[in-house]
Design a protein around this motif. Structure first.
Motif, PDB file in Angstrom:
ATOM      1  N   ASP A 136      -7.325  39.709  35.932  1.00  0.00           N
ATOM      2  CA  ASP A 136      -5.894  40.421  36.748  1.00  0.00           C
ATOM      3  C   ASP A 136      -5.314  41.250  35.771  1.00  0.00           C
ATOM      4  O   ASP A 136      -5.166  42.980  36.137  1.00  0.00           O
ATOM      5  N   TYR A 137      -4.737  41.831  34.398  1.00  0.00           N
ATOM      6  CA  TYR A 137      -4.197  42.433  33.671  1.00  0.00           C
ATOM      7  C   TYR A 137      -5.088  43.172  32.812  1.00  0.00           C
ATOM      8  O   TYR A 137      -4.435  43.758  31.660  1.00  0.00           O
ATOM      9  N   LYS A 138      -6.495  43.221  33.064  1.00  0.00           N
ATOM     10  CA  LYS A 138      -7.773  44.059  32.661  1.00  0.00           C
ATOM     11  C   LYS A 138      -7.600  43.618  31.194  1.00  0.00           C
ATOM     12  O   LYS A 138      -7.330  44.663  30.101  1.00  0.00           O
ATOM     13  N   ILE A 139      -7.936  42.157  30.643  1.00  0.00           N
ATOM     14  CA  ILE A 139      -7.352  42.057  29.342  1.00  0.00           C
ATOM     15  C   ILE A 139      -8.614  40.812  29.445  1.00  0.00           C
ATOM     16  O   ILE A 139      -8.717  39.926  30.124  1.00  0.00           O
ATOM     17  N   SER A 140     -10.001  41.378  28.403  1.00  0.00           N
ATOM     18  CA  SER A 140     -11.040  40.242  28.398  1.00  0.00           C
ATOM     19  C   SER A 140     -10.694  39.580  27.415  1.00  0.00           C
ATOM     20  O   SER A 140     -10.423  39.656  26.564  1.00  0.00           O
ATOM     21  N   VAL A 141     -11.683  38.647  27.514  1.00  0.00           N
ATOM     22  CA  VAL A 141     -11.705  37.393  26.433  1.00  0.00           C
ATOM     23  C   VAL A 141     -12.953  37.280  26.133  1.00  0.00           C
ATOM     24  O   VAL A 141     -14.297  37.498  26.882  1.00  0.00           O
ATOM     25  N   GLU A 142     -13.090  37.038  24.830  1.00  0.00           N
ATOM     26  CA  GLU A 142     -14.323  36.603  24.512  1.00  0.00           C
ATOM     27  C   GLU A 142     -14.825  35.078  24.081  1.00  0.00           C
ATOM     28  O   GLU A 142     -16.191  34.907  24.631  1.00  0.00           O
ATOM     29  N   ARG A 143     -14.291  33.933  23.500  1.00  0.00           N
ATOM     30  CA  ARG A 143     -14.457  32.542  23.367  1.00  0.00           C
ATOM     31  C   ARG A 143     -13.051  32.081  24.060  1.00  0.00           C
ATOM     32  O   ARG A 143     -11.846  32.418  23.484  1.00  0.00           O
ATOM     33  N   ILE A 144     -13.632  31.184  24.788  1.00  0.00           N
ATOM     34  CA  ILE A 144     -12.125  30.220  24.741  1.00  0.00           C
ATOM     35  C   ILE A 144     -12.696  28.951  24.247  1.00  0.00           C
ATOM     36  O   ILE A 144     -13.085  28.341  24.383  1.00  0.00           O
ATOM     37  N   TYR A 145     -10.977  27.819  23.259  1.00  0.00           N
ATOM     38  CA  TYR A 145     -11.634  26.824  23.030  1.00  0.00           C
ATOM     39  C   TYR A 145     -10.654  25.779  22.787  1.00  0.00           C
ATOM     40  O   TYR A 145      -9.310  26.387  22.744  1.00  0.00           O
ATOM     41  N   ALA A 146     -10.073  24.737  23.916  1.00  0.00           N
ATOM     42  CA  ALA A 146      -9.436  23.842  23.887  1.00  0.00           C
ATOM     43  C   ALA A 146      -9.297  22.659  22.895  1.00  0.00           C
ATOM     44  O   ALA A 146     -10.616  22.312  22.630  1.00  0.00           O
ATOM     45  N   ARG A 147      -8.442  22.298  22.117  1.00  0.00           N
ATOM     46  CA  ARG A 147      -8.140  21.308  21.783  1.00  0.00           C
ATOM     47  C   ARG A 147      -7.044  20.785  22.187  1.00  0.00           C
ATOM     48  O   ARG A 147      -5.858  21.136  22.286  1.00  0.00           O
ATOM     49  N   THR A 148      -7.684  19.472  22.584  1.00  0.00           N
ATOM     50  CA  THR A 148      -6.595  18.322  23.301  1.00  0.00           C
ATOM     51  C   THR A 148      -5.728  17.558  22.388  1.00  0.00           C
ATOM     52  O   THR A 148      -6.359  17.225  21.446  1.00  0.00           O
ATOM     53  N   GLY A 149      -4.281  17.692  22.685  1.00  0.00           N
ATOM     54  CA  GLY A 149      -3.364  16.584  21.622  1.00  0.00           C
ATOM     55  C   GLY A 149      -2.905  15.782  22.853  1.00  0.00           C
ATOM     56  O   GLY A 149      -3.233  15.150  24.223  1.00  0.00           O
ATOM     57  N   PRO A 150      -1.959  14.649  22.208  1.00  0.00           N
ATOM     58  CA  PRO A 150      -1.216  13.446  23.251  1.00  0.00           C
ATOM     59  C   PRO A 150      -0.329  14.238  24.261  1.00  0.00           C
ATOM     60  O   PRO A 150      -0.463  13.613  25.192  1.00  0.00           O
ATOM     61  N   THR A 151       0.530  15.008  23.726  1.00  0.00           N
ATOM     62  CA  THR A 151       1.032  15.886  25.107  1.00  0.00           C
ATOM     63  C   THR A 151       0.359  16.964  26.071  1.00  0.00           C
ATOM     64  O   THR A 151       0.549  17.269  26.869  1.00  0.00           O
ATOM     65  N   VAL A 152       0.436  18.012  24.996  1.00  0.00           N
ATOM     66  CA  VAL A 152       0.133  20.056  25.282  1.00  0.00           C
ATOM     67  C   VAL A 152      -1.770  19.588  24.776  1.00  0.00           C
ATOM     68  O   VAL A 152      -2.119  19.152  24.067  1.00  0.00           O
ATOM     69  N   THR A 153      -2.224  21.021  25.251  1.00  0.00           N
ATOM     70  CA  THR A 153      -3.496  20.701  25.488  1.00  0.00           C
ATOM     71  C   THR A 153      -3.622  23.006  24.408  1.00  0.00           C
ATOM     72  O   THR A 153      -2.957  23.340  25.093  1.00  0.00           O
ATOM     73  N   LEU A 154      -3.861  22.912  23.545  1.00  0.00           N
ATOM     74  CA  LEU A 154      -4.288  23.889  22.848  1.00  0.00           C
ATOM     75  C   LEU A 154      -5.493  25.209  23.032  1.00  0.00           C
ATOM     76  O   LEU A 154      -6.169  24.454  22.952  1.00  0.00           O
TER      77      LEU A 154
END
Length: 591
Positions: A136-154
């Motif tokens: 929506d703000y014209k920022i394109s992304v090449e890749r996203i990787y999710a790393r799950t933790g006990p309380t938060v996910t990065l």
């Protein structure tokens, strides 16, 4: 030969060294050892550290070393009573309590019913929302990787070429609104990578059991002097460190966000890994209820003033005296390090354990001392500068001699965490705080105000900030651990710190002392003081198993007899008599 791997800022990302490092020949110079030089025997090693008081026997050529006989008398008398070969083995401080056993892992709960896995649907949903918000703000992304933790996910995002990091950083509130989640924090960039990190709180946070951390092979095999494991990172790795290298720790956070549980995790880590002869703790608890659980281990791990009734220090005046007593201990240890020609307590203990330092010259095994203060702000309100001065002095100097501070406060304001405190506490833990101003006071940056609470914390070591879920250990678990330790055979009392009488004691005289009515143990105490060359009431109390009042009366009689000097307040008394012959003459004249 395969090229070596140079690890980058993140675990598991290696870069071939051959890409930018040229291999060069490497040789080590080998020196021939002169086998004609004989090793000094163990007897000479024990008494010769830094003083050259024993001659090496056995045919070594060289200039003749002339030694006065009087300097050798005490060592010779001491050596003749030692069984042959007993100095060939290393000194073991654990033999003080040879039957002591560390607590078992089975005393802790595993909390399996409170550990949850983040569903893939939640990860994919957040992924789509993040991509849409950025697009929506014209920022394109090449890749996203999710790393799950006990309380938060990065969510690690690699933006397209030409995208400014500041553009993503400014969208922190918009991403939080889009995800409808708490605890959204943007790391731009993730240190050591070309990615931007977006931390998002999980819908169902998991508990991190203390039991699972203590069972980690990585922690059990760590070669740390004071090992502490405090929680798990976003990648589910145990967050552990060596308190001896920190060397002090500042813990801050609002009420009810997990500070006391964090302190329990630190103390529990030490209780599981250290022997009572290797570490003592000074527990200061102005709130009187947080650390009272540890009173059962008084005769094993706790240290206090000689005239103190309770091992858990709650009275403000006692806190001041205790901290000043620790500065006396610090100065005494530095004097021993100077005599032993070493720079740290670790080097000193290595020399002592290998029997290269003579106990008759005052040398002793130096255990670590960990000082835990649960509510620093309350102490400052009641005692002010009297508290801050010894704490700053300990923080500046005590790291080399094995005294380490862990200070917690629920008011992380600039007038509590002053510049002097911040300068000497490079390692800091921040639980959730109310404002970004408090976060900047603790960590020098924002972020602690965006945590979700309940043990969610940021730990800063060397300027690098890591998000961690603090380990959970409940009160019944702590009670089981302390009961297990307290039921075992311990020392006769808590470890006594050097005596400190305060301002009143500095100017008070000994009054009228009748040497005709001396204590029955007067002669024995006099020989003890002359032997160790230390005019300390706590020495008499500890070595002769006496109460504090009786030991104090004996010290007054020793002063009246001219064996020790007057009280100097924060320092040990000067011992006027240096040899037993002179002491025998004084004792004979008193009879």
């Amino acid at each position: 030969m395969a090229p070596a791997q140079v690890t980058g800022g993140r675990e598991g990302e290696g870069v071939p060294a051959g890409m930018f490092v040229k291999e060069v020949p490497f040789e080590i110079e080998e020196r021939e050892v002169d086998e004609s030089v004989t090793e000094p025997d163990s007897a000479s090693v024990l008494g010769s550290e830094g003083d050259n008081e024993d001659a090496v026997a056995g045919g070594a050529e060289g200039p003749l070393l002339i030694i006065e006989e009087q300097d050798n008398v005490d060592d010779e008398d001491f050596m003749k009573d030692i069984p042959p070969g007993s100095l060939d083995t290393l000194f073991d401080p654990r033999l003080d309590l040879p039957r002591y056993k560390a607590p078992g892992i089975d005393l802790l709960n595993d909390y399996k019913d409170k550990i949850y896995k983040v569903p893939n649907e939640e990860l994919e949903r957040n992924n789509r929302k993040i991509v849409k918000t950025l697009s929506d703000y014209k920022i394109s992304v090449e890749r996203i990787y999710a790393r799950t933790g006990p309380t938060v996910t990065l969510y690690e995002i690699v933006p397209s070429a030409g995208v400014r990091i500041s553009q993503i950083k400014r969208l922190e509130d918009d991403i939080a609104l889009s995800l409808a989640a708490r605890g959204v924090r943007i790391i731009a960039p993730i240190p050591g990578t070309n990615a931007v990190g977006i931390e998002v709180a999980n819908s169902k946070p998991s508990v991190v059991p203390m039991k699972s951390l203590l069972e980690e092979p990585k922690f059990r095999n760590a070669d740390y002097d004071l090992p502490v494991v405090i929680g798990r990172t976003i990648s589910n790795e145990p967050m552990m460190f060596d308190l001896a290298k920190m060397p002090h720790l500042l813990v801050a956070g609002a009420t009810g966000q997990g500070k006391s549980v964090g302190l329990n995790a630190i103390i529990t880590s030490l209780l599981y890994t250290k022997h009572p002869s290797e570490m003592k703790m000074v527990l200061i608890d102005p709130k009187k209820v947080e650390l009272s659980l540890y009173s059962k281990i008084e005769k094993h791990f706790l240290a206090k003033l000689p005239d103190s009734d309770d091992a858990i220090i709650t009275d403000t005046q006692k806190v001041v005296y205790t901290l000043k007593s620790l500065t006396i201990e610090m100065d005494a240890r530095y004097d021993l390090l100077k005599i032993a020609h070493v720079r740290t307590v670790k080097e000193y203990n290595e020399k002592f354990l290998s029997r290269r330092l003579n106990p008759l010259k005052g040398h002793r095994y130096m255990h670590y001392i960990v000082v835990v203060i649960d509510e620093y702000a309350d102490l400052l309100m009641t005692a002010g500068r009297e508290i801050e001065e010894p704490i700053v002095r300990l923080a500046q100097l005590a790291r080399a001699i094995g005294i380490h501070l862990v200070i917690a406060t629920q008011r992380p304001t600039a007038n509590i965490i002053t510049g002097l405190i911040k300068a000497n506490f490079p390692a800091r833990i921040a639980f959730r705080v109310i404002s970004n101003i408090d976060s900047r006071t603790i960590l020098e940056t924002t972020g602690a105000n965006q945590l979700v609470g309940r043990g969610d914390m940021l730990i800063s070591v060397g300027g690098e900030i890591t998000r961690v879920q603090c380990a959970f250990i409940d009160t019944p678990e702590v009670e089981r651990i302390t009961a297990f330790i307290g039921d075992q055979h311990g020392y006769s009392s808590a470890h006594y710190l050097p005596e400190y009488t305060g301002e009143e004691g500095e100017n008070s005289g000994i009054g009228e002392v009748d040497l005709g009515r001396r204590d029955k143990l007067f002669d024995e105490a006099a020989k003890l003081v002359v032997q160790f060359q230390q005019g300390s009431t706590s020495l008499i109390q500890r070595r002769m198993n006496l109460g504090y009042n009786r030991a104090g009366r004996i010290m007054d009689q020793l002063e009246a007899a001219g064996i020790v000097g007057p009280s100097e307040g924060s320092k040990a008394r000067q011992v006027y008599i240096t040899d037993f012959n002179s002491l025998d003459k004084i004792l004979s004249s008193l009879d």
